[in-house]
Design an enzyme around this catalytic site. Sequence first.
Site, PDB file in Angstrom:
ATOM      1  N   CYS A 113     -14.027  -0.586  -7.832  1.00 43.10           N
ATOM      2  CA  CYS A 113     -15.093   0.109  -7.102  1.00 43.10           C
ATOM      3  C   CYS A 113     -15.518   1.364  -7.856  1.00 43.10           C
ATOM      4  O   CYS A 113     -16.136   2.256  -7.283  1.00 43.10           O
ATOM      5  CB  CYS A 113     -14.650   0.442  -5.678  1.00 43.10           C
ATOM      6  N   ASP A 154       0.861  -1.182   0.000  1.00 47.48           N
ATOM      7  CA  ASP A 154       0.000   0.000   0.000  1.00 47.48           C
ATOM      8  C   ASP A 154       0.899   1.233   0.000  1.00 47.48           C
ATOM      9  O   ASP A 154       2.021   1.191   0.498  1.00 47.48           O
ATOM     10  CB  ASP A 154      -0.933   0.017   1.214  1.00 47.48           C
TER      11      ASP A 154
HETATM   12  N1  SAH Z   1      -8.614  -4.106   0.175  1.00 49.34           N
HETATM   13  C1  SAH Z   1      -8.718  -3.105   1.230  1.00 49.34           C
HETATM   14  C2  SAH Z   1      -9.222  -1.780   0.712  1.00 49.34           C
HETATM   15  C3  SAH Z   1      -8.358  -1.146  -0.363  1.00 49.34           C
HETATM   16  S1  SAH Z   1      -8.622   0.575  -0.569  1.00 49.34           S
HETATM   17  C4  SAH Z   1      -9.586  -3.661   2.350  1.00 49.34           C
HETATM   18  O1  SAH Z   1     -10.117  -4.771   2.217  1.00 49.34           O
HETATM   19  O2  SAH Z   1      -9.722  -2.989   3.372  1.00 49.34           O
HETATM   20  C5  SAH Z   1      -7.387   1.054  -1.680  1.00 49.34           C
HETATM   21  C6  SAH Z   1      -6.004   1.260  -1.089  1.00 49.34           C
HETATM   22  O3  SAH Z   1      -5.115   1.535  -2.157  1.00 49.34           O
HETATM   23  C7  SAH Z   1      -5.833   2.419  -0.112  1.00 49.34           C
HETATM   24  O4  SAH Z   1      -5.372   1.935   1.113  1.00 49.34           O
HETATM   25  C8  SAH Z   1      -4.755   3.335  -0.762  1.00 49.34           C
HETATM   26  O5  SAH Z   1      -3.833   3.853   0.182  1.00 49.34           O
HETATM   27  C9  SAH Z   1      -4.074   2.369  -1.687  1.00 49.34           C
HETATM   28  N2  SAH Z   1      -3.425   2.936  -2.892  1.00 49.34           N
HETATM   29  C10 SAH Z   1      -3.905   3.882  -3.736  1.00 49.34           C
HETATM   30  N3  SAH Z   1      -3.084   4.045  -4.797  1.00 49.34           N
HETATM   31  C11 SAH Z   1      -2.044   3.188  -4.612  1.00 49.34           C
HETATM   32  C12 SAH Z   1      -0.862   2.868  -5.372  1.00 49.34           C
HETATM   33  N4  SAH Z   1      -0.611   3.473  -6.532  1.00 49.34           N
HETATM   34  N5  SAH Z   1      -0.029   1.931  -4.895  1.00 49.34           N
HETATM   35  C13 SAH Z   1      -0.287   1.329  -3.712  1.00 49.34           C
HETATM   36  N6  SAH Z   1      -1.397   1.559  -2.968  1.00 49.34           N
HETATM   37  C14 SAH Z   1      -2.257   2.480  -3.412  1.00 49.34           C
END
Ligand code: SAH
Length: 394
Positions: free
Chosen positions: A337, A247
Amino acid sequence: MKTIRLKAGKERSLLRHHPWVFDGAIDRGRADPGETVRVESAEGRFLAWGAYAPSSKIRVRVWSFDEAERIDAEFFERRVRAALGLRDRLAIDSDGVRLVHGESDGLPGLVVDRYGDTLVAQFGSSGAERHKALIADALLRVTGLRRLYERSDASVRQLEGLPPATGWLRGDGPTECVIHENGWRLSLDVAEGHKTGYYLDQRDSRRACAELTRRFGWGDVLNCYSYTGGFTVAALAGGARHVTSIDSSGPALERARRNVALNGFDAARCTFLDADVNASLRAFWAEGRRFDAIVLDPPKLAPSAAHLERAARAYKDVNRLGFKLLQPGGVLFTYSCSGAVGVELFQKIVASAAHEAGVEATILARHGGAPDHPTGLAFPEGEYLKGLVVWRRP
Ligand code: SAH
């Protein structure tokens, strides 16, 4: 009571009980932010009671299509009671539950989540904002709870011309909560996390991930866009030997680490990478690393239909990398989403990603938002989360 008169022929969607009136449909009439208005056709026929939003393209959001209904304290209590009554019957294996899901629960712009004994609300429309006190009272009365935190800091507020607002609306105390989901313990902070603190909509996908991990006996699992480690805990609970979580948010990963510990799993079974997913996947490919299962749960890449083309490419790129890193016989859990990306389009994107990666694949399951995130039949815009569980044929 102020009246909003529509242009001739613009009543069609309201007659089908779609809850929005766009600015272009209005012939005349105006009101204060959030004020309840009577919406009528060009011929003066009653169509709906709604909340007026002077600066939003969605100029009116409908509270009720029943001319006899009054938009008052009892109205909000009835709607909240109905929404909670549904959740009581859904047999949700968690005390983290979405109690009110906006338009689809007849309360446009209002989102309410419960985390144990704490309620968190997002007032995302002028109407919800105006009736905040009535809604807060109804929520406490119907749930019997005492703590309600406001997280009205989502970007939709700007479109409604509303400033962000956060903090305790009722009660007070620590903003950290621990919920029990699918038998796991997960901590979150309602003041700091994304959304209201946690992605409740992926509850059933996480359970499915734990179950498939158990059945397939996976060794190495990769959780991309892990946020606070929901899928990480799921895979560990399913018996995965090692889970790598990526993340780009340091605080989210910090909490993911704590969530792993909270469930008694050995930290040695985990790697946490504070990095960009795309760059990490490319590096893994170059290093020859492969995984038995991969979760791809990116943030909303298409904020609106205007971003569709670029978003489709972004989804395809990351899915192609995902397929390439999968062991033959491995499984990809892939999600979108973005409301603008429909189920069919998403499947096409994932299919062309597999094709470009040179893998043959089969859909094992289709995922969607958990049932406490329902979609009103007359409100297809409410549909947003979709997922495919895809098996790379050996
Ligand atoms: N699967 C998680 C929810 C994911 S939300 C659950 O079950 O709770 C999407 C996440 O992607 C966020 O935490 C955000 O910080 C991360 N994110 C956004 N862009 C990103 C990137 N380019 N590389 C890594 N993480 C990213």
